[in-house]
Design a protein around this motif. Structure first.
Motif, PDB file in Angstrom:
ATOM      1  N   VAL A  37      13.562  48.366  27.357  1.00 60.37           N
ATOM      2  CA  VAL A  37      12.725  48.142  26.165  1.00 60.37           C
ATOM      3  C   VAL A  37      13.459  47.255  25.162  1.00 60.37           C
ATOM      4  N   LEU A  38      12.727  46.308  24.597  1.00 53.66           N
ATOM      5  CA  LEU A  38      13.260  45.466  23.510  1.00 53.66           C
ATOM      6  C   LEU A  38      12.435  45.738  22.254  1.00 53.66           C
ATOM      7  N   ILE A  39      13.118  46.069  21.170  1.00 55.47           N
ATOM      8  CA  ILE A  39      12.437  46.314  19.890  1.00 55.47           C
ATOM      9  C   ILE A  39      12.732  45.135  18.960  1.00 55.47           C
ATOM     10  N   GLY A  46      13.620  53.167  18.047  1.00 55.31           N
ATOM     11  CA  GLY A  46      14.634  53.150  19.100  1.00 55.31           C
ATOM     12  C   GLY A  46      15.166  54.553  19.380  1.00 55.31           C
ATOM     13  N   ARG A  47      15.435  55.287  18.303  1.00 51.14           N
ATOM     14  CA  ARG A  47      15.959  56.653  18.456  1.00 51.14           C
ATOM     15  C   ARG A  47      14.985  57.509  19.252  1.00 51.14           C
ATOM     16  N   ARG A  60      12.741  58.085  30.637  1.00 54.32           N
ATOM     17  CA  ARG A  60      12.222  56.900  31.348  1.00 54.32           C
ATOM     18  C   ARG A  60      12.748  55.599  30.755  1.00 54.32           C
ATOM     19  N   VAL A  61      13.368  55.679  29.582  1.00 56.41           N
ATOM     20  CA  VAL A  61      13.905  54.446  28.969  1.00 56.41           C
ATOM     21  C   VAL A  61      15.360  54.297  29.402  1.00 56.41           C
ATOM     22  N   SER A  62      15.625  53.265  30.193  1.00 57.46           N
ATOM     23  CA  SER A  62      16.975  53.122  30.757  1.00 57.46           C
ATOM     24  C   SER A  62      17.853  52.215  29.914  1.00 57.46           C
ATOM     25  N   GLU A  63      17.261  51.227  29.271  1.00 65.16           N
ATOM     26  CA  GLU A  63      18.057  50.313  28.437  1.00 65.16           C
ATOM     27  C   GLU A  63      17.263  49.955  27.195  1.00 65.16           C
ATOM     28  N   LEU A  64      18.005  49.787  26.100  1.00 70.63           N
ATOM     29  CA  LEU A  64      17.360  49.520  24.822  1.00 70.63           C
ATOM     30  C   LEU A  64      18.027  48.319  24.167  1.00 70.63           C
TER      31      LEU A  64
END
Ligand code: AMP
Ligand code: GLY
Length: 413
Positions: A5-7, A18-19, A26-30
């Motif tokens: 995910v990109l914010i 993001g937190r 299910r979110v592996s990378e931020l």
């Protein structure tokens, strides 16, 4: 499937998003673009110069979801660029973002569809505006017709005040919206929206002024749910504001997909509270986001994906039976001026009922520094508003920086 995910954005709202997303297995990378000195501890900050670079980064890194926080890239058309590049993105199109980008568009839409809003005029020069202001009567509300980060609205108490304010507004803007001043209580109602389907979130109170009689800011605090928003009022807000707006947007071939935020004034008429539309925002509010996310039991990722896929009718909106409250800590001289560089001291935080959403903060050699107006949000939650408030203000005591400003009356009813 795991998601990268990109914010987009760099305030406390993006930190809060993001937190919350990071809690989801299910979110592996931020990633954050540009992020801030706080987000670099929960993900990776990337500096991308323009929409094309964001699209290229998303393709290269195989990003599965982009969430756009602030209004500028939405109004600028980032969602359209990303969709063209085949990147999954959460947020409204440029054409739908006009609901926030142009106050004159929204006033015209409200009038055409009988959505309750304050009587208004649009003026393109000072003399015309002043004549219109006299017709509306004083106090009168003057609004720049574009994005102004919550600071483009002036309430002029007299003709003299209006003249000075209008001269200043017309230096930077070609159109000014003049509105009749509405007396009442303000309420922010946000919803996940997919065309004409929507899920309404608990109503929020947002404190827009620096102090009770101070200048307007981007927001100095918030709490949710609101004690004012009972089922009757909620039904009125849905029937008179959300439904006709979303229908009109669909009929214009500019359906809204994303988070729609209605800023409302509740005006007392015949002993009842009647909602009037003050403005739309086409995104989560900041700091509203910080108090709404702790209330969600349904995973944020599910709500985002159902909105994008048009499946909102298939997921329930489950909420924690609790209250949340946020106190914004702002820098010295905000909103008149932004100061930078003061060191921020934060005592260790291990609270179970509170968290610190980091906003305009830089990090240098492990030290946090003030880097903008609204530095962070102290968020507390609990079984009652009183509990939420006490957890939030307990956190306020743990943060210190030179010139720190905050309101002491968030949640004082
Ligand atoms: P807006 O950006 O349009 O939401 O306006 C910012 C703030 O100005 C609102 O949150 C209100 O506090 C105030 N405001 C805007 N329009 C009106 C109005 N017609 N009457 C009274 N206050 C208003
Ligand atoms: N707190 C108001 C806003 O985000 O526009």
């Amino acid at each position: 499937m795991k998601r990268k995910v990109l914010i987009i954005g760099g305030g406390a709202r993006e930190y809060a998003l993001g937190r919350k997303l990071k809690e989801d297995p299910r979110v592996s990378e931020l990633f954050f673009c540009p992020g801030n000195g706080g987000t670099q501890s929960i993900g990776e900050n990337v500096l991308l110069q323009d929409f094309a670079q964001i699209a290229a980064f998303a393709q290269e890194k195989m990003i599965n979801l982009i969430v756009v926080g602030p209004e500028e890239p939405l109004v600028g058309g980032l969602v359209d660029v990303l969709q063209k590049a085949g990147v999954a993105v959460f947020g409204p199109s440029q054409k739908a973002s006009v609901l926030e980008g142009s106050k004159s568009f929204t006033k015209a839409l409200a009038t055409a569809h009988k959505i309750p809003t304050a009587p208004y005029f649009i003026a393109t020069h000072c003399k015309e505006a002043l004549a219109r202001a006299k017709i509306l009567g004083f106090p009168v509300v003057l609004k720049a017709d574009g994005l102004a980060q919550g600071k483009g609205v002036i309430v002029a108490q007299s003709e003299e005040e209006a003249q000075i304010a209008l001269e200043n507004l017309f230096k930077a803007h070609s159109k000014v919206v003049l509105e009749k001043f509405l007396e009442g209580l303000e309420l922010s109602v946000l919803a996940f929206v997919s065309g004409q389907d929507f899920l309404l979130l608990p109503a929020c109170h947002d404190y827009k002024k620096l102090h009770p009689n101070g200048p307007n800011t981007g927001g100095m605090g918030a709490f949710a749910p609101s004690h004012l928003c009972d089922d009757t009022l909620k039904e009125k807000i849905v029937a008179r504001i959300f439904k006709p707006t979303l229908k009109a947007m669909q009929e214009n071939n500019t359906p809204f997909v994303g988070v729609l935020y209605a800023g409302l004034m509740l005006v007392e008429e015949n002993g009842q509270l009647e909602p009037y539309l003050l403005e739309f925002n086409v995104r989560f509010g900041d700091p509203e986001c910080s108090v709404l996310l702790p209330l969600l039991k349904t995973p944020l990722l599910d709500l985002i994906e159902a909105t994008m896929q048009g499946n909102l009718d298939q997921i329930p909106l489950e909420l924690h039976p609790q209250h949340a409250l946020g106190v914004v800590l702002a820098c010295k001289d905000y909103p008149r001026q932004i100061s930078h560089g003061q060191s921020i001291y934060i005592d260790p935080i291990d609270e179970k009922n509170a968290c610190l959403d980091l906003g305009k903060i830089a990090q240098e050699n492990g030290v946090f520094l003030v880097a903008g107006g609204r530095v962070c949000v102290c968020v507390g939650w609990g079984k009652s508003l009183t509990e939420a408030k006490s957890h939030a203000y307990h956190l306020v005591k743990k943060v210190q920086f030179e010139g720190m400003q905050f309101r002491e009356d968030i949640g004082v009813l």
